[in-house]
Design a protein around this motif. Structure first.
Motif, PDB file in Angstrom:
ATOM      1  N   LEU A 141      -5.395 -10.096  -4.779  1.00 50.39           N
ATOM      2  CA  LEU A 141      -5.022 -11.395  -5.515  1.00 50.39           C
ATOM      3  C   LEU A 141      -5.466 -12.677  -4.799  1.00 50.39           C
ATOM      4  CD1 LEU A 141      -2.061 -12.003  -6.101  1.00 50.39           C
ATOM      5  CD2 LEU A 141      -1.328 -12.000  -4.217  1.00 50.39           C
ATOM      6  N   ARG A 142      -6.080 -12.747  -3.420  1.00 55.17           N
ATOM      7  CA  ARG A 142      -6.440 -14.052  -2.656  1.00 55.17           C
ATOM      8  C   ARG A 142      -7.501 -14.643  -3.681  1.00 55.17           C
ATOM      9  NH1 ARG A 142      -3.444 -11.901   1.913  1.00 55.17           N
ATOM     10  NH2 ARG A 142      -4.963 -10.469   2.083  1.00 55.17           N
ATOM     11  N   ARG A 143      -8.580 -13.547  -3.983  1.00 53.34           N
ATOM     12  CA  ARG A 143     -10.092 -13.591  -4.451  1.00 53.34           C
ATOM     13  C   ARG A 143      -9.257 -14.775  -5.599  1.00 53.34           C
ATOM     14  NH1 ARG A 143     -11.601  -9.047  -2.757  1.00 53.34           N
ATOM     15  NH2 ARG A 143     -10.890  -7.879  -4.716  1.00 53.34           N
ATOM     16  N   TRP A 144      -8.209 -13.992  -6.900  1.00 53.41           N
ATOM     17  CA  TRP A 144      -8.432 -14.514  -7.658  1.00 53.41           C
ATOM     18  C   TRP A 144      -7.426 -15.422  -7.990  1.00 53.41           C
ATOM     19  CZ3 TRP A 144      -3.195 -16.051  -8.851  1.00 53.41           C
ATOM     20  CH2 TRP A 144      -3.066 -16.741 -10.336  1.00 53.41           C
ATOM     21  N   HIS A 145      -6.233 -16.333  -6.203  1.00 57.04           N
ATOM     22  CA  HIS A 145      -6.382 -17.437  -6.101  1.00 57.04           C
ATOM     23  C   HIS A 145      -7.228 -18.456  -6.127  1.00 57.04           C
ATOM     24  CE1 HIS A 145      -3.760 -20.339  -4.300  1.00 57.04           C
ATOM     25  NE2 HIS A 145      -2.761 -19.673  -5.149  1.00 57.04           N
ATOM     26  N   TYR A 146      -8.200 -17.739  -5.075  1.00 59.95           N
ATOM     27  CA  TYR A 146      -9.481 -19.051  -5.226  1.00 59.95           C
ATOM     28  C   TYR A 146     -10.402 -19.435  -6.042  1.00 59.95           C
ATOM     29  CZ  TYR A 146     -13.442 -20.522  -2.484  1.00 59.95           C
ATOM     30  OH  TYR A 146     -15.341 -20.953  -2.240  1.00 59.95           O
ATOM     31  N   ALA A 147     -10.726 -18.493  -7.538  1.00 62.62           N
ATOM     32  CA  ALA A 147     -11.119 -18.223  -8.504  1.00 62.62           C
ATOM     33  C   ALA A 147     -10.539 -19.616  -8.792  1.00 62.62           C
ATOM     34  CB  ALA A 147     -11.748 -17.173  -8.906  1.00 62.62           C
ATOM     35  N   ARG A 148      -9.315 -19.617  -8.707  1.00 57.87           N
ATOM     36  CA  ARG A 148      -8.503 -20.569  -9.792  1.00 57.87           C
ATOM     37  C   ARG A 148      -7.979 -21.880  -9.401  1.00 57.87           C
ATOM     38  NH1 ARG A 148      -9.603 -16.983 -12.863  1.00 57.87           N
ATOM     39  NH2 ARG A 148      -8.480 -15.514 -14.551  1.00 57.87           N
ATOM     40  N   THR A 149      -7.587 -22.375  -7.687  1.00 57.29           N
ATOM     41  CA  THR A 149      -7.615 -22.811  -7.485  1.00 57.29           C
ATOM     42  C   THR A 149      -8.371 -23.957  -6.105  1.00 57.29           C
ATOM     43  OG1 THR A 149      -6.290 -22.320  -5.645  1.00 57.29           O
ATOM     44  CG2 THR A 149      -5.194 -22.475  -7.807  1.00 57.29           C
ATOM     45  N   GLY A 150      -9.347 -22.910  -5.132  1.00 58.97           N
ATOM     46  CA  GLY A 150      -9.992 -22.930  -4.710  1.00 58.97           C
ATOM     47  C   GLY A 150      -9.398 -22.547  -3.152  1.00 58.97           C
ATOM     48  N   SER A 151      -7.762 -22.323  -3.217  1.00 60.05           N
ATOM     49  CA  SER A 151      -7.242 -21.520  -2.025  1.00 60.05           C
ATOM     50  C   SER A 151      -7.274 -20.335  -1.766  1.00 60.05           C
ATOM     51  CB  SER A 151      -6.738 -22.957  -1.690  1.00 60.05           C
ATOM     52  OG  SER A 151      -5.584 -22.186  -0.823  1.00 60.05           O
ATOM     53  N   LYS A 152      -7.907 -19.559  -0.874  1.00 61.80           N
ATOM     54  CA  LYS A 152      -7.280 -18.396  -0.391  1.00 61.80           C
ATOM     55  C   LYS A 152      -5.908 -18.272  -0.179  1.00 61.80           C
ATOM     56  CE  LYS A 152     -12.001 -16.833   0.388  1.00 61.80           C
ATOM     57  NZ  LYS A 152     -12.663 -16.326   1.121  1.00 61.80           N
TER      58      LYS A 152
ATOM     59  N   GLY B 190       2.787 -23.979 -10.630  1.00 63.61           N
ATOM     60  CA  GLY B 190       3.026 -24.630 -11.871  1.00 63.61           C
ATOM     61  C   GLY B 190       2.156 -23.991 -12.429  1.00 63.61           C
ATOM     62  N   GLY B 191       2.179 -23.870 -13.848  1.00 64.06           N
ATOM     63  CA  GLY B 191       1.140 -23.028 -14.406  1.00 64.06           C
ATOM     64  C   GLY B 191       0.181 -22.450 -14.204  1.00 64.06           C
ATOM     65  N   LEU B 192       0.203 -21.154 -13.551  1.00 60.59           N
ATOM     66  CA  LEU B 192      -0.796 -20.412 -12.710  1.00 60.59           C
ATOM     67  C   LEU B 192       0.011 -18.980 -13.183  1.00 60.59           C
ATOM     68  CD1 LEU B 192      -2.307 -21.020  -9.440  1.00 60.59           C
ATOM     69  CD2 LEU B 192      -3.070 -21.178 -11.937  1.00 60.59           C
ATOM     70  N   THR B 193      -0.206 -17.684 -13.732  1.00 58.83           N
ATOM     71  CA  THR B 193      -0.014 -16.735 -14.308  1.00 58.83           C
ATOM     72  C   THR B 193      -1.038 -15.901 -13.605  1.00 58.83           C
ATOM     73  OG1 THR B 193       1.431 -17.572 -16.556  1.00 58.83           O
ATOM     74  CG2 THR B 193       0.384 -14.752 -15.982  1.00 58.83           C
ATOM     75  N   PRO B 194      -0.405 -14.793 -12.997  1.00 58.55           N
ATOM     76  CA  PRO B 194      -1.374 -13.791 -12.436  1.00 58.55           C
ATOM     77  C   PRO B 194      -1.800 -12.836 -13.371  1.00 58.55           C
ATOM     78  CG  PRO B 194       0.638 -13.453 -11.306  1.00 58.55           C
ATOM     79  CD  PRO B 194       0.893 -14.365 -12.191  1.00 58.55           C
TER      80      PRO B 194
END
Length: 251
Positions: free
Chosen positions: A58-69, A95-99
């Protein structure tokens, strides 16, 4: 003392405070998602690191989308009717993010513009993904199902709840809630009390020692007797605004 009952009490206190703090830390347009992680087999397929690896994904995905882990999340484990452990996870996102659905592969684009296919975050069975309308109530609903008579049926070594992404205020409130009453009555949320060798709690900053009010009556630490009463310095206005001579956690 029933250690299973103590574990359940700790779960409900910790999860309730953490979920409220995580929800209040986000902007008004945040997206909150519920995910359920289910095993395809029985508890023989369970491993303690599975939930941690899901959160790493989940953190890897979030980093790929936002630059933050840093991801705000909370989860609680539940035993299904068939006796198999599964997990309920709530994720607070901008807002706007869908996992991605945890049991499906997801794509990321690197700095060179190349697309990479990443493996599922939950390869152990099925998953579900829904938007959360009342995330705190959702988590506490499943926390209320965990009882002292059933918590011993979880796989040995299983964690039954967790959270991540709390800010300083949230961590301080959660820490205070989990202290015993004799510490709560003499501490603000900014204090740093830790269990002391030999019993009681010691303040890391001042060295103040608060001795436990109870002592075991025999082996096994299941029966206790009160040996002292610690005076409380409690301001009646509430636990998070105590002791005017000490600094408050900033809002």
């Amino acid at each position: 003392m029933d250690r299973h009952a103590s574990r359940v009490t700790r779960l409900r206190k910790s999860l309730g405070v953490a979920a409220k703090a995580l929800h209040n830390a986000g902007p008004r347009n945040q997206q909150v998602w519920m995910q359920t992680l289910t095993y395809r087999g029985d508890n023989s397929a369970w491993r303690p690191e599975h939930i941690s690896r899901y959160l790493d994904g989940l953190r890897r995905w979030h980093y790929a989308r936002t630059g933050s882990k840093t991801v705000r999340y909370a989860w609680v484990a539940e035993l299904q009717q068939r006796g198999v452990i599964h997990y309920h996870v709530v994720i607070w996102l901008a807002g706007g993010l869908t996992p991605p659905k945890p049991d499906t592969a997801w794509r990321r684009t690197d700095r060179r513009g190349l697309v990479h296919v990443e493996p599922p975050m939950w390869p152990h069975g099925m998953s579900n993904r829904l938007k959360a309308r009342a995330p705190v109530a959702y988590l506490m609903k499943y926390a209320s199902k965990v009882e002292s008579k059933t918590v011993g049926s979880y796989p040995h070594g299983a964690r039954i709840h967790g959270c991540g992404g709390l800010d300083d205020v949230g961590r301080s409130c959660r820490r205070w809630v989990l202290w015993p009453a004799y510490v709560q009555g003499n501490a603000s949320v900014c204090d740093r009390f830790r269990p002391a060798p030999g019993g009681g709690y010691r303040n890391d900053e001042t060295g103040e020692l608060l001795l436990s009010e109870f002592a075991p009556t025999g082996g096994g630490f299941r029966s206790f007797i009160r040996v002292r009463h610690t005076p409380r310095r409690v301001d009646p206005s509430g636990p998070f605004s105590w002791l005017g001579d000490r600094p408050h956690v900033p809002a």
